[in-house]
Scaffold this active site. Structure first.
Site, PDB file in Angstrom:
ATOM      1  N   LYS A 119       0.830  -1.210   0.000  1.00 39.37           N
ATOM      2  CA  LYS A 119       0.000   0.000   0.000  1.00 39.37           C
ATOM      3  C   LYS A 119       0.858   1.251   0.000  1.00 39.37           C
ATOM      4  O   LYS A 119       0.482   2.261  -0.597  1.00 39.37           O
ATOM      5  CB  LYS A 119      -0.957   0.005   1.195  1.00 39.37           C
ATOM      6  CG  LYS A 119      -2.124  -0.928   0.983  1.00 39.37           C
ATOM      7  CD  LYS A 119      -3.334  -0.537   1.801  1.00 39.37           C
ATOM      8  CE  LYS A 119      -4.488  -1.477   1.516  1.00 39.37           C
ATOM      9  NZ  LYS A 119      -5.549  -1.423   2.501  1.00 39.37           N
ATOM     10  N   LYS A 172      -3.572 -11.160  -7.091  1.00 32.01           N
ATOM     11  CA  LYS A 172      -4.878 -11.381  -6.469  1.00 32.01           C
ATOM     12  C   LYS A 172      -5.938 -10.491  -7.132  1.00 32.01           C
ATOM     13  O   LYS A 172      -5.636  -9.380  -7.552  1.00 32.01           O
ATOM     14  CB  LYS A 172      -4.686 -11.106  -4.964  1.00 32.01           C
ATOM     15  CG  LYS A 172      -5.827 -10.510  -4.240  1.00 32.01           C
ATOM     16  CD  LYS A 172      -5.481 -10.163  -2.811  1.00 32.01           C
ATOM     17  CE  LYS A 172      -5.755  -8.670  -2.611  1.00 32.01           C
ATOM     18  NZ  LYS A 172      -6.003  -8.249  -1.268  1.00 32.01           N
ATOM     19  N   LYS A 202     -10.014  -4.957  -5.575  1.00 32.82           N
ATOM     20  CA  LYS A 202     -10.950  -3.849  -5.811  1.00 32.82           C
ATOM     21  C   LYS A 202     -10.287  -2.725  -6.594  1.00 32.82           C
ATOM     22  O   LYS A 202     -10.930  -1.985  -7.307  1.00 32.82           O
ATOM     23  CB  LYS A 202     -11.365  -3.225  -4.471  1.00 32.82           C
ATOM     24  CG  LYS A 202     -12.182  -4.088  -3.572  1.00 32.82           C
ATOM     25  CD  LYS A 202     -12.348  -3.366  -2.224  1.00 32.82           C
ATOM     26  CE  LYS A 202     -12.707  -4.308  -1.110  1.00 32.82           C
ATOM     27  NZ  LYS A 202     -12.490  -3.801   0.222  1.00 32.82           N
TER      28      LYS A 202
HETATM   29  P1  TYM Z   1     -10.609  -6.353   2.644  1.00 34.95           P
HETATM   30  O1  TYM Z   1     -11.704  -5.362   2.779  1.00 34.95           O
HETATM   31  O2  TYM Z   1      -9.470  -6.046   1.730  1.00 34.95           O
HETATM   32  O3  TYM Z   1     -11.205  -7.740   2.174  1.00 34.95           O
HETATM   33  C1  TYM Z   1     -12.335  -8.319   2.820  1.00 34.95           C
HETATM   34  C2  TYM Z   1     -12.207  -9.821   2.829  1.00 34.95           C
HETATM   35  O4  TYM Z   1     -12.116 -10.329   1.501  1.00 34.95           O
HETATM   36  C3  TYM Z   1     -10.989 -11.198   1.390  1.00 34.95           C
HETATM   37  N1  TYM Z   1     -10.442 -11.071   0.018  1.00 34.95           N
HETATM   38  C4  TYM Z   1     -10.240 -12.114  -0.802  1.00 34.95           C
HETATM   39  N2  TYM Z   1     -10.445 -13.430  -0.646  1.00 34.95           N
HETATM   40  C5  TYM Z   1     -10.140 -14.227  -1.694  1.00 34.95           C
HETATM   41  N3  TYM Z   1      -9.640 -13.772  -2.870  1.00 34.95           N
HETATM   42  C6  TYM Z   1      -9.421 -12.451  -3.065  1.00 34.95           C
HETATM   43  N4  TYM Z   1      -8.941 -12.017  -4.227  1.00 34.95           N
HETATM   44  C7  TYM Z   1      -9.722 -11.547  -1.996  1.00 34.95           C
HETATM   45  N5  TYM Z   1      -9.621 -10.207  -1.843  1.00 34.95           N
HETATM   46  C8  TYM Z   1     -10.062  -9.928  -0.602  1.00 34.95           C
HETATM   47  C9  TYM Z   1     -10.014 -10.688   2.443  1.00 34.95           C
HETATM   48  O5  TYM Z   1      -9.097 -11.689   2.813  1.00 34.95           O
HETATM   49  C10 TYM Z   1     -10.950 -10.315   3.566  1.00 34.95           C
HETATM   50  O6  TYM Z   1     -11.276 -11.445   4.348  1.00 34.95           O
HETATM   51  N6  TYM Z   1      -7.988  -5.658   6.806  1.00 34.95           N
HETATM   52  C11 TYM Z   1      -9.154  -6.302   6.260  1.00 34.95           C
HETATM   53  C12 TYM Z   1     -10.443  -5.902   6.934  1.00 34.95           C
HETATM   54  C13 TYM Z   1     -10.447  -6.092   8.414  1.00 34.95           C
HETATM   55  C14 TYM Z   1     -10.635  -7.323   9.077  1.00 34.95           C
HETATM   56  C15 TYM Z   1     -10.583  -6.985  10.477  1.00 34.95           C
HETATM   57  C16 TYM Z   1     -10.824  -8.633   8.669  1.00 34.95           C
HETATM   58  C17 TYM Z   1     -10.308  -5.117   9.335  1.00 34.95           C
HETATM   59  N7  TYM Z   1     -10.382  -5.634  10.587  1.00 34.95           N
HETATM   60  C18 TYM Z   1     -10.706  -7.973  11.437  1.00 34.95           C
HETATM   61  C19 TYM Z   1     -10.964  -9.609   9.646  1.00 34.95           C
HETATM   62  C20 TYM Z   1     -10.898  -9.273  11.016  1.00 34.95           C
HETATM   63  C21 TYM Z   1      -9.278  -5.919   4.815  1.00 34.95           C
HETATM   64  O7  TYM Z   1      -8.794  -4.911   4.380  1.00 34.95           O
HETATM   65  O8  TYM Z   1     -10.053  -6.766   4.077  1.00 34.95           O
END
Ligand code: TYM
Length: 335
Positions: A115, A197, A200
């Site tokens: 990032k 991966k 978004k």
């Molecule tokens: P975020 O918002 O980037 O993604 C949300 C969830 O989607 C999963 N994910 C994927 N899984 C499979 N293939 C992909 N290409 C893919 N892209 C995203 C992520 O692994 C995630 O589970 N930091 C976290 C949000 C967060 C969080 C937490 C998660 C904040 N606090 C506490 C769990 C527990 C995040 O940015 O996810």
């Protein structure tokens, strides 16, 4: 809370358009697990501002994401679906845990490195301490299990390290959480570059299927997905594009990769891609329909937001009171 009820926590950022990766890697498992645990599903808006946001847009997206959790099939009066910013305990615990986290640990986080490379003009301290806030999210609710995609594993391991360190000093305060990684779909790759991966923020719109893409768009993106010249539907590391499409298809149909290989034995990529597209549509279309229906019901969504903010705060305060006492903060006198 029933005494021995196990707790689940997870969250998603309301930044950018959600992708099929978010759904298959996380949201799908949230729905599956929501009957087995006391669940907290947060729209993690505090995390979102580590990258510059347009305030009106963030507010809109955050509400849309909360609605989408419900549209995916989670009962918001059983599971607690809420905004992170409505529970001040997240930020408070995050500060405390900052003081139990080492710079070296945060420096090793690959998402921070990625990032900061992407947002070189805004490498703020929040971006650096982001994983501590994530640890606070999870530990605040004493979560036993955290369903996430593979990309969040490093943050989860750090969470466990911080919790163990804290418990080592102050006694058993925090539950040590386990990640829950689904069998299929835990790492959905870009349709245009299967070494990356699905994300978004990909600049190429054909690389990601967005949850709100219409049927034609989904079919077109699947048709254009990068494969290879081997012309066999095989689940192999030598065919990363095809492997990714098998992952998508297996996740959407609940079939194993071996079953998928068998189904498409002797068939060409054209047929296979068509089937992948249709399987994605069959999962996303009902979700989209429910989403549009729910979005019209402002009063219902408002009720979910208000009641769950109170519910989440109740559990958060329970942990926070214990933590504050342990670290030595004076209590408010009862007079
Ligand atoms: P975020 O918002 O980037 O993604 C949300 C969830 O989607 C999963 N994910 C994927 N899984 C499979 N293939 C992909 N290409 C893919 N892209 C995203 C992520 O692994 C995630 O589970 N930091 C976290 C949000 C967060 C969080 C937490 C998660 C904040 N606090 C506490 C769990 C527990 C995040 O940015 O996810």
């Amino acid at each position: 809370m029933i005494d021995n009820e196990k707790v689940l926590f997870s969250g998603m950022q309301a930044t950018g358009n959600l992708t099929l990766g978010n759904y298959l890697g996380a949201l799908k498992n949230w729905v599956k697990l929501s009957d087995e645990y006391l669940c907290f599903y947060s729209v993690v808006d505090l995390h979102s501002i580590t990258v510059r946001q347009d305030p009106a847009e963030l507010r809109k997206r955050a509400r849309a994401l909360l609605t989408l959790y419900i549209a995916a099939g989670i009962d918001p009066f059983k599971a607690c679906i809420y905004f992170q910013s409505h529970v001040s305990g997240h930020a408070e615990l995050s500060w405390i845990l900052n003081c139990f986290t080492y710079m070296g640990e945060l420096n090793r986080m690959t998402q921070f490195k990625d990032k900061s490379a992407k947002h070189a003009d805004n490498i703020n301290a929040g971006l650096f301490t982001y994983p501590v806030l994530m640890a606070a999210d999870i530990l605040l609710y004493q979560a036993d299990v955290v369903p996430v995609g593979v990309d969040q594993m490093q943050h989860l391991e750090l969470t466990r390290d911080i919790a163990q360190r804290f418990n080592g000093i102050f006694g058993d305060i925090f539950t040590i959480p386990e990640a829950y990684i689904g069998k299929q779909g835990a790492k959905i790759m870009s349709l245009q570059d299967p070494s990356k991966k699905m994300s978004k923020s990909d600049e190429n719109p054909n690389a990601s299927i967005y949850l709100m893409d219409d049927t034609d768009t989904i079919m077109r993106k699947c048709k254009r997905a990068v494969t290879d010249s081997l012309a066999v539907v095989a689940y192999s590391d030598d065919q990363p594009g095809v492997k990714n499409l098998i992952d998508i298809y297996s996740s959407c149909t609940n079939k194993t990769p071996a079953e998928v290989e068998k189904e498409f034995e002797g068939k060409g990529y054209g047929d296979f891609k068509m089937a992948v597209g249709e399987s994605v549509v069959s999962v996303l279309k009902p979700l989209q329909d429910r989403y549009y229906e729910l979005s019209k019901d402002k009063a219902y969504i408002d009720k979910v937001i208000k009641e769950n903010a109170e519910k989440a705060d109740y559990y958060a305060q329970k942990t926070l009171r214990k933590v504050k006492k342990k670290v030595g903060f004076p209590e408010v006198p009862r007079i």
